[in-house]
Design a protein around this motif. Structure first.
Motif, PDB file in Angstrom:
ATOM      1  N   LEU A   1      20.567  -0.312   7.605  1.00 20.53           N
ATOM      2  CA  LEU A   1      19.516  -1.006   6.720  1.00 20.53           C
ATOM      3  C   LEU A   1      19.076  -2.173   7.561  1.00 20.53           C
ATOM      4  CD1 LEU A   1      18.610  -2.194   4.033  1.00 20.53           C
ATOM      5  CD2 LEU A   1      20.532  -3.652   3.933  1.00 20.53           C
ATOM      6  N   LEU A   2      19.541  -2.793   8.626  1.00 19.33           N
ATOM      7  CA  LEU A   2      19.394  -3.557   9.336  1.00 19.33           C
ATOM      8  C   LEU A   2      18.243  -3.071  10.213  1.00 19.33           C
ATOM      9  CD1 LEU A   2      22.300  -5.620  10.393  1.00 19.33           C
ATOM     10  CD2 LEU A   2      20.556  -6.413   8.751  1.00 19.33           C
ATOM     11  N   LEU A   3      18.186  -1.795  10.769  1.00 22.47           N
ATOM     12  CA  LEU A   3      17.510  -0.990  11.545  1.00 22.47           C
ATOM     13  C   LEU A   3      16.146  -0.734  10.948  1.00 22.47           C
ATOM     14  CD1 LEU A   3      17.216  -0.048  14.483  1.00 22.47           C
ATOM     15  CD2 LEU A   3      18.071   2.324  13.593  1.00 22.47           C
ATOM     16  N   ALA A   4      16.137  -0.429   9.741  1.00 18.99           N
ATOM     17  CA  ALA A   4      14.928  -0.114   8.833  1.00 18.99           C
ATOM     18  C   ALA A   4      14.211  -1.331   8.509  1.00 18.99           C
ATOM     19  CB  ALA A   4      15.414   0.615   7.596  1.00 18.99           C
ATOM     20  N   LEU A   5      15.000  -2.511   8.176  1.00 16.27           N
ATOM     21  CA  LEU A   5      14.200  -3.592   8.033  1.00 16.27           C
ATOM     22  C   LEU A   5      13.459  -4.309   9.280  1.00 16.27           C
ATOM     23  CD1 LEU A   5      16.295  -5.400   5.407  1.00 16.27           C
ATOM     24  CD2 LEU A   5      14.309  -3.929   5.001  1.00 16.27           C
ATOM     25  N   GLY A   6      14.509  -4.112  10.306  1.00 16.07           N
ATOM     26  CA  GLY A   6      14.015  -4.598  11.763  1.00 16.07           C
ATOM     27  C   GLY A   6      12.559  -4.025  12.256  1.00 16.07           C
ATOM     28  N   LEU A   7      12.687  -2.917  12.017  1.00 12.95           N
ATOM     29  CA  LEU A   7      11.378  -2.198  12.384  1.00 12.95           C
ATOM     30  C   LEU A   7      10.189  -2.854  11.817  1.00 12.95           C
ATOM     31  CD1 LEU A   7       9.948   0.046  13.947  1.00 12.95           C
ATOM     32  CD2 LEU A   7      10.037   1.584  11.850  1.00 12.95           C
ATOM     33  N   LEU A   8      10.157  -2.988  10.640  1.00 14.04           N
ATOM     34  CA  LEU A   8       9.339  -3.549   9.652  1.00 14.04           C
ATOM     35  C   LEU A   8       8.799  -5.201  10.383  1.00 14.04           C
ATOM     36  CD1 LEU A   8      10.271  -2.641   5.974  1.00 14.04           C
ATOM     37  CD2 LEU A   8       8.576  -1.694   7.528  1.00 14.04           C
TER      38      LEU A   8
ATOM     39  N   ALA B   1       7.048  -5.651   0.483  1.00 11.51           N
ATOM     40  CA  ALA B   1       6.992  -4.830  -0.640  1.00 11.51           C
ATOM     41  C   ALA B   1       7.942  -3.523  -0.013  1.00 11.51           C
ATOM     42  CB  ALA B   1       5.924  -4.461  -1.291  1.00 11.51           C
ATOM     43  N   VAL B   2       7.463  -3.176   0.967  1.00 12.64           N
ATOM     44  CA  VAL B   2       8.136  -2.029   1.698  1.00 12.64           C
ATOM     45  C   VAL B   2       9.611  -2.260   1.975  1.00 12.64           C
ATOM     46  CG1 VAL B   2       8.062  -0.256   3.707  1.00 12.64           C
ATOM     47  CG2 VAL B   2       5.984  -1.081   2.364  1.00 12.64           C
ATOM     48  N   GLY B   3       9.970  -3.193   2.492  1.00 14.58           N
ATOM     49  CA  GLY B   3      11.097  -3.852   2.839  1.00 14.58           C
ATOM     50  C   GLY B   3      12.153  -3.808   1.677  1.00 14.58           C
ATOM     51  N   LEU B   4      11.582  -4.416   0.355  1.00 12.55           N
ATOM     52  CA  LEU B   4      12.225  -4.378  -0.699  1.00 12.55           C
ATOM     53  C   LEU B   4      12.489  -3.041  -1.209  1.00 12.55           C
ATOM     54  CD1 LEU B   4      13.356  -6.310  -2.991  1.00 12.55           C
ATOM     55  CD2 LEU B   4      11.169  -6.149  -4.176  1.00 12.55           C
ATOM     56  N   THR B   5      11.605  -2.136  -1.236  1.00 13.34           N
ATOM     57  CA  THR B   5      11.805  -0.814  -1.467  1.00 13.34           C
ATOM     58  C   THR B   5      13.077  -0.277  -0.877  1.00 13.34           C
ATOM     59  OG1 THR B   5       9.650  -0.546  -2.092  1.00 13.34           O
ATOM     60  CG2 THR B   5      10.980   1.375  -1.963  1.00 13.34           C
ATOM     61  N   ALA B   6      13.019  -0.476   0.627  1.00 12.61           N
ATOM     62  CA  ALA B   6      14.203   0.037   1.308  1.00 12.61           C
ATOM     63  C   ALA B   6      15.541  -0.514   1.063  1.00 12.61           C
ATOM     64  CB  ALA B   6      13.943  -0.379   2.706  1.00 12.61           C
ATOM     65  N   LEU B   7      15.474  -1.905   0.628  1.00 10.97           N
ATOM     66  CA  LEU B   7      16.642  -2.538   0.176  1.00 10.97           C
ATOM     67  C   LEU B   7      17.186  -2.153  -0.975  1.00 10.97           C
ATOM     68  CD1 LEU B   7      18.928  -4.720   0.602  1.00 10.97           C
ATOM     69  CD2 LEU B   7      17.180  -6.384  -0.562  1.00 10.97           C
ATOM     70  N   VAL B   8      16.403  -1.717  -1.857  1.00 15.44           N
ATOM     71  CA  VAL B   8      16.837  -1.216  -3.256  1.00 15.44           C
ATOM     72  C   VAL B   8      17.538   0.269  -3.095  1.00 15.44           C
ATOM     73  CG1 VAL B   8      15.991  -0.281  -5.505  1.00 15.44           C
ATOM     74  CG2 VAL B   8      15.241  -2.767  -4.719  1.00 15.44           C
ATOM     75  N   ALA B   9      16.906   1.025  -2.384  1.00 14.70           N
ATOM     76  CA  ALA B   9      17.345   2.295  -1.997  1.00 14.70           C
ATOM     77  C   ALA B   9      18.653   2.243  -1.556  1.00 14.70           C
ATOM     78  CB  ALA B   9      16.457   3.054  -1.198  1.00 14.70           C
ATOM     79  N   TRP B  10      18.787   1.314  -0.357  1.00 18.96           N
ATOM     80  CA  TRP B  10      20.343   0.950   0.077  1.00 18.96           C
ATOM     81  C   TRP B  10      21.101   0.657  -0.741  1.00 18.96           C
ATOM     82  CZ3 TRP B  10      23.545  -2.839   1.148  1.00 18.96           C
ATOM     83  CH2 TRP B  10      24.467  -2.584   2.310  1.00 18.96           C
ATOM     84  N   LEU B  11      20.881  -0.241  -1.681  1.00 17.25           N
ATOM     85  CA  LEU B  11      21.834  -0.453  -2.627  1.00 17.25           C
ATOM     86  C   LEU B  11      22.214   0.502  -3.597  1.00 17.25           C
ATOM     87  CD1 LEU B  11      20.332  -4.281  -3.509  1.00 17.25           C
ATOM     88  CD2 LEU B  11      22.347  -3.706  -2.013  1.00 17.25           C
ATOM     89  N   LEU B  12      21.176   1.288  -3.939  1.00 20.26           N
ATOM     90  CA  LEU B  12      21.621   2.295  -4.808  1.00 20.26           C
ATOM     91  C   LEU B  12      22.667   3.260  -4.116  1.00 20.26           C
ATOM     92  CD1 LEU B  12      18.085   3.163  -6.548  1.00 20.26           C
ATOM     93  CD2 LEU B  12      20.124   2.147  -7.657  1.00 20.26           C
ATOM     94  N   GLY B  13      22.378   3.572  -2.989  1.00 18.37           N
ATOM     95  CA  GLY B  13      23.323   4.471  -2.344  1.00 18.37           C
ATOM     96  C   GLY B  13      24.419   3.935  -2.096  1.00 18.37           C
TER      97      GLY B  13
END
Length: 425
Positions: free
Chosen positions: A129-136, A157-169
């Protein structure tokens, strides 16, 4: 007893497959935004001039290849797979002339984050998650440092979507871990309950044998002076009963060390206890300590429950030690009960094979569900009946197999080793 149905389509697609599908959907959505579709005067976004040139198309091709490679790696090397997908999102965004990585180019990353969070340890999932948000954040920082425009709101908005996907996982992963722990506890409880049942039966067998020894010893004491031959016969029966009891204890005590109170402990909160509903075949009418001689009576009782049982015997019946005779009957009884409760079959066959000199084999099989024949319990069952049978066979150091038959139905087979010189009770 029934065969396991095939998994639904959405379960058969791998996480890597979903990542590739998400990438394709993102590319298609990106294209739709940049062309005029019916009902619109023009495209929502004007295509950047780079994407229309060969170098722009080449970038999209490279990004697609990286995504496909990352999709292949997602199952075995999730961190490397995520790196491929992140680089692909940056490369694919470059020829679009955008000020932030679009959400469509991050869909595959979102799928990967979900898969990693669901299947990998918490620390590894958090790093992803940190890697994906860090890239943004790095993408925006580079644009700002270069003096270019930066779409901070779009990136959020893209980061929030990634965070939601991670939380669901993570939620899915924690639910699966809890279910696995719960299944392990219930399976362990089923094994414990079966061991307790075996121990109680062994107690009854020993008590019966000791009773015989006491009676025969008393008879021998009374007639030892007047009828020495009768006394000798009584002593012989005492020796036989004692040897049988000791042999049975040696076979079983090694595996029966669980305390009675532990076996009877209530399940943990939220844990389903093993199904202890009265079985259709386990009804009054059987001997208190049944053996294979009671199979015909079991077949009669099961027929009253709506399932016809055919008992077949191969080879000449040989005398069996009480513990093996009782265990063989209990295995058949549990397997027949499963047929009645779960298979939907209207008949089953019980085969008792005495042909091998060093083992006894029992087989219970049915031909599958019959139209119009109702099951007592719908569904394939919990599987804890099989767990109990397997444990009972393991205590006797035997072999147990259970699974679907070719052509339909289910088969349970147990092979129990016989001690040399086994004699009946």
């Amino acid at each position: 007893m029934s065969s396991t149905p095939s998994a639904p389509f959405f379960k058969r697609v791998t996480p890597g497959g979903w990542a590739a599908i998400a990438w394709g959907a993102g590319i298609a959505f990106t294209a739709l935004l940049r062309i005029r579709v019916p009902g619109q005067d023009g495209p929502d976004l004007l295509p950047g001039f780079v994407i229309l040139r060969w170098d722009g198309l080449a970038m999209l091709g490279v990004a697609t290849l990286l995504t496909l490679r990352g999709s292949v790696l997602l199952a075995g090397r999730p961190t490397a797979a995520l790196n491929h997908l992140l680089v692909a999102s940056v490369i694919a965004s470059t020829p679009l002339g955008v000020i932030a990585i679009p959400a469509a180019q991050y869909l595959a990353v979102d799928v990967a984050l979900y898969a990693i969070a669901a299947a990998r340890p918490r620390r590894e999932a958090l790093r992803a998650l940190l890697l994906a948000l860090g890239l943004l954040v790095v993408y925006l920082a580079v644009r700002l440092l270069a003096g270019w425009g930066a779409g901070t709101t779009s990136a959020l908005a893209v980061g929030l979507t990634a965070l939601v996907a991670w939380l669901l996982g993570r939620s899915q992963g924690q639910a699966r871990e809890f279910a696995e722990r719960n299944r392990a506890r219930v399976a362990e409880q089923a094994v414990t309950a079966e061991r307790l049942r075996i121990a109680r039966e062994m107690h009854d067998t020993v008590a019966h044998s000791i009773g015989i020894v006491a009676l025969q010893a008393g008879a021998a004491r009374r007639v030892i002076d007047t009828q020495p031959e009768a006394a000798r016969q009584a002593l012989t029966e005492i020796e036989t009963a004692s040897r049988e009891t000791l042999a049975g204890l040696r076979r079983m005590l090694g595996a029966l060390r669980t305390a009675d109170t532990e076996a009877e402990a209530p399940p943990a909160p939220g844990q389903a206890a093993p199904d202890r509903t009265a079985d259709p075949a386990d009804v009054p009418g059987l001997p208190e300590m049944p053996g294979l001689a009671a199979l015909d009576r079991l077949a009669e009782l099961t027929g009253n429950a709506g399932v016809r049982v055919t008992v077949r015997r191969a080879g000449a019946p040989c005398p069996l030690p009480p513990d093996i005779d009782l265990s063989a009957f209990r295995i058949v009884q549990e397997a027949v009960t499963n047929v009645v409760r779960h298979s939907g079959a209207d008949s089953c066959t019980v085969t008792v094979d005495h042909r091998a000199p060093d083992s006894l084999a029992v087989t219970v099989e049915d031909r599958g569900a019959v139209t119009g024949h109702a099951r007592v319990h719908h569904g394939p069952g919990s599987g804890y009946g099989l767990t109990g049978m397997r444990e009972r066979v393991a205590v006797l150091h035997g072999e147990f197999t259970a699974g679907p038959r070719t052509g339909g139905g289910f088969r349970v087979t147990a092979r129990l080793p016989l001690p040399t010189g086994a004699t009946t009770r």
